[in-house]
Design a protein around this motif. Sequence first.
Motif, PDB file in Angstrom:
ATOM      1  N   PHE A  80      26.215  49.105  43.206  1.00 57.96           N
ATOM      2  CA  PHE A  80      27.422  49.258  44.012  1.00 57.96           C
ATOM      3  C   PHE A  80      28.083  47.913  44.278  1.00 57.96           C
ATOM      4  O   PHE A  80      29.301  47.779  44.218  1.00 57.96           O
ATOM      5  N   HIS A  81      27.268  46.881  44.525  1.00 55.24           N
ATOM      6  CA  HIS A  81      27.825  45.557  44.829  1.00 55.24           C
ATOM      7  C   HIS A  81      28.528  44.977  43.607  1.00 55.24           C
ATOM      8  O   HIS A  81      29.595  44.360  43.720  1.00 55.24           O
ATOM      9  N   VAL A  82      27.939  45.218  42.428  1.00 56.29           N
ATOM     10  CA  VAL A  82      28.579  44.755  41.192  1.00 56.29           C
ATOM     11  C   VAL A  82      29.908  45.475  41.019  1.00 56.29           C
ATOM     12  O   VAL A  82      30.941  44.854  40.722  1.00 56.29           O
ATOM     13  N   TYR A  83      29.903  46.782  41.229  1.00 59.90           N
ATOM     14  CA  TYR A  83      31.134  47.580  41.118  1.00 59.90           C
ATOM     15  C   TYR A  83      32.176  47.102  42.112  1.00 59.90           C
ATOM     16  O   TYR A  83      33.355  46.954  41.779  1.00 59.90           O
ATOM     17  N   ARG A  84      31.724  46.840  43.334  1.00 59.86           N
ATOM     18  CA  ARG A  84      32.655  46.407  44.376  1.00 59.86           C
ATOM     19  C   ARG A  84      33.316  45.097  43.995  1.00 59.86           C
ATOM     20  O   ARG A  84      34.522  44.917  44.158  1.00 59.86           O
ATOM     21  N   HIS A  85      32.532  44.148  43.458  1.00 60.52           N
ATOM     22  CA  HIS A  85      33.098  42.854  43.058  1.00 60.52           C
ATOM     23  C   HIS A  85      34.084  43.016  41.903  1.00 60.52           C
ATOM     24  O   HIS A  85      35.153  42.392  41.891  1.00 60.52           O
ATOM     25  N   LEU A  86      33.722  43.861  40.948  1.00 62.58           N
ATOM     26  CA  LEU A  86      34.641  44.092  39.826  1.00 62.58           C
ATOM     27  C   LEU A  86      35.945  44.710  40.315  1.00 62.58           C
ATOM     28  O   LEU A  86      37.043  44.332  39.883  1.00 62.58           O
ATOM     29  N   ARG A  87      35.822  45.687  41.212  1.00 65.20           N
ATOM     30  CA  ARG A  87      36.995  46.355  41.751  1.00 65.20           C
ATOM     31  C   ARG A  87      37.876  45.369  42.523  1.00 65.20           C
ATOM     32  O   ARG A  87      39.099  45.334  42.354  1.00 65.20           O
ATOM     33  N   ARG A  88      37.246  44.548  43.360  1.00 63.90           N
ATOM     34  CA  ARG A  88      37.995  43.565  44.150  1.00 63.90           C
ATOM     35  C   ARG A  88      38.727  42.588  43.229  1.00 63.90           C
ATOM     36  O   ARG A  88      39.909  42.267  43.433  1.00 63.90           O
ATOM     37  N   ARG A  89      38.029  42.131  42.190  1.00 64.66           N
ATOM     38  CA  ARG A  89      38.639  41.189  41.249  1.00 64.66           C
ATOM     39  C   ARG A  89      39.822  41.839  40.529  1.00 64.66           C
ATOM     40  O   ARG A  89      40.865  41.196  40.327  1.00 64.66           O
ATOM     41  N   GLU A  90      39.684  43.091  40.142  1.00 64.70           N
ATOM     42  CA  GLU A  90      40.773  43.784  39.451  1.00 64.70           C
ATOM     43  C   GLU A  90      41.969  43.979  40.388  1.00 64.70           C
ATOM     44  O   GLU A  90      43.127  43.771  39.994  1.00 64.70           O
ATOM     45  N   TYR A  91      41.713  44.356  41.641  1.00 68.62           N
ATOM     46  CA  TYR A  91      42.807  44.495  42.603  1.00 68.62           C
ATOM     47  C   TYR A  91      43.507  43.162  42.839  1.00 68.62           C
ATOM     48  O   TYR A  91      44.738  43.097  42.940  1.00 68.62           O
ATOM     49  N   GLN A  92      42.722  42.115  42.906  1.00 66.73           N
ATOM     50  CA  GLN A  92      43.285  40.781  43.107  1.00 66.73           C
ATOM     51  C   GLN A  92      44.174  40.404  41.916  1.00 66.73           C
ATOM     52  O   GLN A  92      45.274  39.859  42.087  1.00 66.73           O
ATOM     53  N   ARG A  93      43.706  40.714  40.711  1.00 65.82           N
ATOM     54  CA  ARG A  93      44.467  40.410  39.499  1.00 65.82           C
ATOM     55  C   ARG A  93      45.774  41.198  39.490  1.00 65.82           C
ATOM     56  O   ARG A  93      46.844  40.650  39.180  1.00 65.82           O
ATOM     57  N   GLN A  94      45.724  42.484  39.862  1.00 66.16           N
ATOM     58  CA  GLN A  94      46.928  43.302  39.889  1.00 66.16           C
ATOM     59  C   GLN A  94      47.921  42.800  40.944  1.00 66.16           C
ATOM     60  O   GLN A  94      49.123  42.752  40.694  1.00 66.16           O
ATOM     61  N   ASP A  95      47.410  42.411  42.106  1.00 65.63           N
ATOM     62  CA  ASP A  95      48.286  41.836  43.141  1.00 65.63           C
ATOM     63  C   ASP A  95      48.962  40.575  42.627  1.00 65.63           C
ATOM     64  O   ASP A  95      50.158  40.352  42.847  1.00 65.63           O
TER      65      ASP A  95
END
Length: 165
Positions: A80-95
């Motif tokens: 879950f933590h790996v997924y969360r970091h990937l998700r956060r990074r992707e959201y940051q990239r999209q922003d």
Amino acid sequence: MAAQTHKNNKPGKSGGKEAQPLILPKTPAEEQRLKLERLMRNPDKVAPIPERPKEWAPRAPPEFVRDVMGSSAGAGSGEFHVYRHLRRREYQRQDFLDKMAEKQGKDVNYLKKLEQNQLEAEERTAKRRKKREKLKLKKLLAKKAKTEGKEKKDEDKDSDSSGPA
């Protein structure tokens, strides 16, 4: 003779710099004044000018994702933590991409506005230039008419005085 000892108790060396009293700035203006004074004490010394910090850019998304997982049942506790970091990074990239697109749009609008203002200014100056030329021509014609009128009067006076005699 004995070697001289100074404030730092090292023989032969003089304390090259004078002891400066410690001044704590109370306002930002005073802090800036103190920095300027310190810079101007030795004008030959090069002033440090910091480089502009590089703009932050997100890491590129991975081309091939091996472990595709989500925050779903059956995933391990660490996944879950790996997924969360990937998700956060992707959201940051999209922003980041959204902000860059918005910034580029604003830049384009600014350049259009600048060009439009320049065209309007050129139109105004052309209109005023035309008006000035018109006034100049009008004054020139009035001056010519006045000088021609004087010449005509002078000719009439000359012909009157020579005619009846």
